[in-house]
Scaffold this motif. Structure first.
Motif, PDB file in Angstrom:
ATOM      1  N   ALA A   1     -66.551  48.581 -10.205  1.00  0.00           N
ATOM      2  CA  ALA A   1     -66.090  48.527 -11.595  1.00  0.00           C
ATOM      3  C   ALA A   1     -65.442  49.842 -12.018  1.00  0.00           C
ATOM      4  CB  ALA A   1     -67.252  48.187 -12.519  1.00  0.00           C
ATOM      5  N   SER A   2     -65.983  50.951 -11.567  1.00  0.00           N
ATOM      6  CA  SER A   2     -65.389  52.250 -11.891  1.00  0.00           C
ATOM      7  C   SER A   2     -63.995  52.376 -11.286  1.00  0.00           C
ATOM      8  CB  SER A   2     -66.281  53.380 -11.371  1.00  0.00           C
ATOM      9  OG  SER A   2     -67.550  53.343 -11.998  1.00  0.00           O
ATOM     10  N   ALA A   3     -63.845  51.897 -10.036  1.00  0.00           N
ATOM     11  CA  ALA A   3     -62.526  51.936  -9.406  1.00  0.00           C
ATOM     12  C   ALA A   3     -61.535  51.054 -10.146  1.00  0.00           C
ATOM     13  CB  ALA A   3     -62.654  51.494  -7.945  1.00  0.00           C
ATOM     14  N   VAL A   4     -61.988  49.869 -10.576  1.00  0.00           N
ATOM     15  CA  VAL A   4     -61.107  48.971 -11.332  1.00  0.00           C
ATOM     16  C   VAL A   4     -60.691  49.614 -12.647  1.00  0.00           C
ATOM     17  CG1 VAL A   4     -61.038  46.793 -12.601  1.00  0.00           C
ATOM     18  CG2 VAL A   4     -61.985  46.863 -10.283  1.00  0.00           C
ATOM     19  N   ALA A   5     -61.642  50.205 -13.352  1.00  0.00           N
ATOM     20  CA  ALA A   5     -61.327  50.846 -14.633  1.00  0.00           C
ATOM     21  C   ALA A   5     -60.314  51.972 -14.450  1.00  0.00           C
ATOM     22  CB  ALA A   5     -62.606  51.383 -15.273  1.00  0.00           C
ATOM     23  N   ALA A   6     -60.505  52.770 -13.402  1.00  0.00           N
ATOM     24  CA  ALA A   6     -59.559  53.865 -13.147  1.00  0.00           C
ATOM     25  C   ALA A   6     -58.172  53.334 -12.829  1.00  0.00           C
ATOM     26  CB  ALA A   6     -60.070  54.734 -12.003  1.00  0.00           C
TER      27      ALA A   6
ATOM     28  N   ALA B   1     -60.597  41.874  -9.176  1.00  0.00           N
ATOM     29  CA  ALA B   1     -61.742  41.008  -9.453  1.00  0.00           C
ATOM     30  C   ALA B   1     -62.435  40.606  -8.152  1.00  0.00           C
ATOM     31  CB  ALA B   1     -61.285  39.762 -10.226  1.00  0.00           C
ATOM     32  N   PHE B   2     -61.651  40.341  -7.113  1.00  0.00           N
ATOM     33  CA  PHE B   2     -62.231  40.027  -5.808  1.00  0.00           C
ATOM     34  C   PHE B   2     -63.047  41.204  -5.282  1.00  0.00           C
ATOM     35  CE2 PHE B   2     -59.583  36.347  -5.661  1.00  0.00           C
ATOM     36  CZ  PHE B   2     -60.066  35.546  -4.634  1.00  0.00           C
ATOM     37  N   ALA B   3     -62.542  42.421  -5.469  1.00  0.00           N
ATOM     38  CA  ALA B   3     -63.262  43.595  -4.977  1.00  0.00           C
ATOM     39  C   ALA B   3     -64.620  43.736  -5.663  1.00  0.00           C
ATOM     40  CB  ALA B   3     -62.417  44.849  -5.200  1.00  0.00           C
ATOM     41  N   VAL B   4     -64.675  43.513  -6.970  1.00  0.00           N
ATOM     42  CA  VAL B   4     -65.955  43.596  -7.690  1.00  0.00           C
ATOM     43  C   VAL B   4     -66.895  42.493  -7.218  1.00  0.00           C
ATOM     44  CG1 VAL B   4     -67.051  43.486  -9.953  1.00  0.00           C
ATOM     45  CG2 VAL B   4     -64.873  44.675  -9.696  1.00  0.00           C
ATOM     46  N   ALA B   5     -66.376  41.274  -7.057  1.00  0.00           N
ATOM     47  CA  ALA B   5     -67.214  40.163  -6.604  1.00  0.00           C
ATOM     48  C   ALA B   5     -67.754  40.422  -5.200  1.00  0.00           C
ATOM     49  CB  ALA B   5     -66.409  38.870  -6.628  1.00  0.00           C
ATOM     50  N   ALA B   6     -66.898  40.941  -4.318  1.00  0.00           N
ATOM     51  CA  ALA B   6     -67.330  41.212  -2.943  1.00  0.00           C
ATOM     52  C   ALA B   6     -68.364  42.318  -2.878  1.00  0.00           C
ATOM     53  CB  ALA B   6     -66.114  41.574  -2.086  1.00  0.00           C
TER      54      ALA B   6
ATOM     55  N   GLN C   1     -56.892  59.446  -3.055  1.00  0.00           N
ATOM     56  CA  GLN C   1     -57.670  59.068  -4.237  1.00  0.00           C
ATOM     57  C   GLN C   1     -57.155  57.759  -4.823  1.00  0.00           C
ATOM     58  OE1 GLN C   1     -57.649  61.974  -7.391  1.00  0.00           O
ATOM     59  NE2 GLN C   1     -59.156  60.873  -8.614  1.00  0.00           N
ATOM     60  N   GLY C   2     -55.837  57.635  -4.923  1.00  0.00           N
ATOM     61  CA  GLY C   2     -55.257  56.402  -5.441  1.00  0.00           C
ATOM     62  C   GLY C   2     -55.503  55.215  -4.530  1.00  0.00           C
ATOM     63  N   ALA C   3     -55.427  55.428  -3.200  1.00  0.00           N
ATOM     64  CA  ALA C   3     -55.675  54.337  -2.253  1.00  0.00           C
ATOM     65  C   ALA C   3     -57.122  53.864  -2.328  1.00  0.00           C
ATOM     66  CB  ALA C   3     -55.330  54.789  -0.835  1.00  0.00           C
ATOM     67  N   LEU C   4     -58.057  54.805  -2.398  1.00  0.00           N
ATOM     68  CA  LEU C   4     -59.475  54.444  -2.441  1.00  0.00           C
ATOM     69  C   LEU C   4     -59.837  53.724  -3.737  1.00  0.00           C
ATOM     70  CD1 LEU C   4     -61.006  57.701  -0.937  1.00  0.00           C
ATOM     71  CD2 LEU C   4     -60.869  55.466   0.167  1.00  0.00           C
ATOM     72  N   LEU C   5     -59.230  54.146  -4.850  1.00  0.00           N
ATOM     73  CA  LEU C   5     -59.518  53.492  -6.122  1.00  0.00           C
ATOM     74  C   LEU C   5     -58.776  52.176  -6.271  1.00  0.00           C
ATOM     75  CD1 LEU C   5     -59.452  56.577  -8.533  1.00  0.00           C
ATOM     76  CD2 LEU C   5     -61.461  55.325  -7.717  1.00  0.00           C
ATOM     77  N   GLY C   6     -57.552  52.118  -5.746  1.00  0.00           N
ATOM     78  CA  GLY C   6     -56.762  50.892  -5.862  1.00  0.00           C
ATOM     79  C   GLY C   6     -57.269  49.769  -4.985  1.00  0.00           C
ATOM     80  N   GLN C   7     -57.894  50.104  -3.850  1.00  0.00           N
ATOM     81  CA  GLN C   7     -58.474  49.114  -2.952  1.00  0.00           C
ATOM     82  C   GLN C   7     -59.872  49.592  -2.542  1.00  0.00           C
ATOM     83  OE1 GLN C   7     -57.189  46.259  -2.316  1.00  0.00           O
ATOM     84  NE2 GLN C   7     -55.118  46.562  -3.097  1.00  0.00           N
ATOM     85  N   PRO C   8     -60.879  49.385  -3.382  1.00  0.00           N
ATOM     86  CA  PRO C   8     -62.201  49.973  -3.140  1.00  0.00           C
ATOM     87  C   PRO C   8     -63.093  49.197  -2.182  1.00  0.00           C
ATOM     88  CG  PRO C   8     -62.220  48.805  -5.223  1.00  0.00           C
ATOM     89  CD  PRO C   8     -60.803  48.714  -4.704  1.00  0.00           C
ATOM     90  N   ALA C   9     -62.704  47.992  -1.786  1.00  0.00           N
ATOM     91  CA  ALA C   9     -63.622  47.114  -1.057  1.00  0.00           C
ATOM     92  C   ALA C   9     -64.112  47.732   0.249  1.00  0.00           C
ATOM     93  CB  ALA C   9     -62.951  45.772  -0.777  1.00  0.00           C
ATOM     94  N   ALA C  10     -63.263  48.465   0.955  1.00  0.00           N
ATOM     95  CA  ALA C  10     -63.622  48.979   2.276  1.00  0.00           C
ATOM     96  C   ALA C  10     -64.799  49.944   2.230  1.00  0.00           C
ATOM     97  CB  ALA C  10     -62.416  49.665   2.930  1.00  0.00           C
TER      98      ALA C  10
END
Length: 509
Positions: free
Chosen positions: A441-446, A403-408, A457-466
């Motif tokens: 949102a796509s990263a969160v859904a995945a 949720a923080f990642a989407v907000a940021a 792929q898992g690292a980028l989707l699991g922590q998308p903020a960067a």
């Protein structure tokens, strides 16, 4: 754990919450009371209320579980949660209060003079609020099941009913009182047992956490997120999400509209940093003590229940049962206060931007503030509660970090650029919201639906903020530079309002 003590603690917390909310009901009469508590909340009371709603299930239960499972590197979570308020203080706290808005969509519309931006922000506020509500409701079910063995759906239902009763009855003025009280309840509930358990640890002469670890990675720097792959990237991406995501959380932002002025908003933020710092001293202690006294949890038991189980493992008999009950009551206070703030922010947006207008067109009547707000409150809670029964838990702190990642990735670029850059155009702001929100949102859904994914792929989707945050900022800036004709006409006037202290009298000549 004795279910009798736990039930008494939970019932007591719910009763206190309803009683304080009922007192706040007597003070709520106007639109300003319902949405921003009349803009008369003092900095210290507001700071306690922010601490009450910000310290969620992830803070009370999730951090200890993460430290227990993944190691001391999970201390980045409380560091990131607290640093987020420093960033908020420096960049947007005072301008937000001076905007005079009731909700974040109000601020966006006032700054960018666009109903389209307002609708985009409304959708994002509801989405982020519901995403953040999920772990609160799931955590309540987890806690109640751990205490009493009741089905997991019951805990979330109890929280939903109490929150709807409080928010719908008294609005922001009522919730402010509830959350201010609950911060001190939570601090007492987590601190008092911690001191007792530490005394037991010293009395027993138990080994230190390094001796109790099952693997060396538990104490390795930047190794705590190794399970996601590429731990260095994952750690810094997580920190970026937590530091910049705080300013994009709707239930946090709405608090700054309740201060009397911008100076009070800054004092509120400074006090919040101190209150959060004190609270976050304690959850990691439970994770460390868990490695010593509970080196293995029973099969199928979530690490998020460690805080509730640890007193029983260290102190047999009535003392351990009472301490576990105190912690269970504190955990429910966390669920109730955070869920109340989230429901308040989501209900305000649903009421203003969706429900009242739609029902008005359907019936031909103008709904009052109270009617529309109360109907929106029910809708704000029912949807995430239904989703919490369908979506499998992925860990309280993990869900909150998403949720923080989407907000940021959405509101952080909008607020920073909108508060400090005159060149932000309507099209640029919309493009930044769509790109940042869509990617995050796509990263969160995945992550939620597909489960753990190996490799980069898992690292980028699991922590998308960067990557999602820089792309959102870049999109907003590039598109704004390409569309200078879409800069709002009254930008200069709005910027003066955002940055002029309230007690400064401008020369009108």
């Amino acid at each position: 754990m004795s279910s009798a003590y736990g039930i008494v603690a939970i019932v007591l917390i719910c009763t206190v919450t309803l009683a304080v909310g009922a007192f706040g009901l007597k003070l709520s009469r106007t639109t300003s009371d319902f949405y921003v508590a009349g803009r008369t909340v003092t900095p210290y009371r507001n700071a306690s209320a922010i601490g009450g709603e910000y310290l969620s299930a992830a803070s009370f239960l999730g951090i200890a579980g993460l430290v227990y499972t993944n190691g001391l590197d999970m201390l980045w979570f409380p560091v990131g949660y607290t640093v987020g308020y420093v960033v908020l203080l420096v960049l947007v706290a005072a301008p937000l209060r001076r905007s005079g808005a009731y909700t974040l969509p109000d601020f966006a519309e006032a700054r960018l003079e666009s109903t389209t931006i307002r609708r985009l922000c409304s959708v994002l506020v509801v989405g982020i609020g519901w995403l953040y509500l999920l772990p609160q409701l799931q955590g309540a079910g987890l806690a109640l099941t751990s205490v009493t063995g009741a089905p997991s759906w019951l805990g979330g239902l109890v929280v939903a009913v109490v929150v709807v009763a409080n928010v719908a009855a008294g609005g922001m003025r009522s919730i402010t009182l509830v959350q201010a009280v609950q911060y001190w309840i939570k601090l007492t509930a987590i601190a008092a047992p911690a001191f007792v358990l530490l005394a037991v640890w010293f009395r027993d002469g138990a080994p230190g956490p390094a001796i109790a670890t099952r693997d060396a990675g538990w104490v390795e720097p930047l190794g705590g997120l190794a399970g996601q792959g590429h731990p260095v990237y994952a750690t810094y991406s997580l920190l970026l999400a937590l530091a910049l995501g705080t300013m994009g959380l709707p239930h946090v932002l709405v608090r700054f509209y309740t201060n009397p002025d911008g100076r009070a908003a800054r004092r509120t933020t400074l006090t919040v940093v101190a209150l959060l710092g004190v609270f976050y001293l304690f959850p990691p202690l439970y994770g460390v003590l868990g490695r010593v006294y509970l080196p293995e949890l029973p099969q199928g038991v979530a690490a998020d229940t460690l805080v509730l189980r640890l007193p029983g493992a260290m102190l047999h008999g009535r003392v351990g049962e009472v301490l576990s009950a105190v912690l269970a009551g504190g955990a429910f206070a966390a669920f109730l206060s955070t869920a109340s703030g989230l429901t308040m922010s989501v209900a305000g947006v649903i009421d203003q931007d969706l429900l009242r207008r739609w029902l008005g067109r359907m019936t031909g009547d103008d709904f009052t503030v109270v009617q529309g707000f109360r109907a929106a409150t029910v809708l704000a809670v029912v949807v995430p509660y239904a989703a919490s029964r369908v979506i499998e838990p992925v860990g309280l702190a993990t869900m909150v970090s998403l949720a923080f990642a989407v907000a940021a990735s959405t509101f952080c670029p909008l607020l920073v650029l909108g508060s400090w850059w005159r060149g932000l155009s309507t099209v640029g702001a919309a493009a930044g919201l769509v790109v940042g929100g869509g990617l995050a949102a796509s990263a969160v859904a995945a992550t939620v639906l597909a489960g753990p994914i190996p490799g980069w792929q898992g690292a980028l989707l699991g922590q998308p903020a960067a990557w999602s945050i820089p792309l959102a900022f870049a999109t907003a800036v590039v598109v704004s530079l390409a569309t200078p004709g879409r800069i709002p006409r009254h930008t200069a006037r709005t910027m003066v309002r955002l940055h002029t202290p309230e007690d400064l009298v401008l020369d009108r000549d």
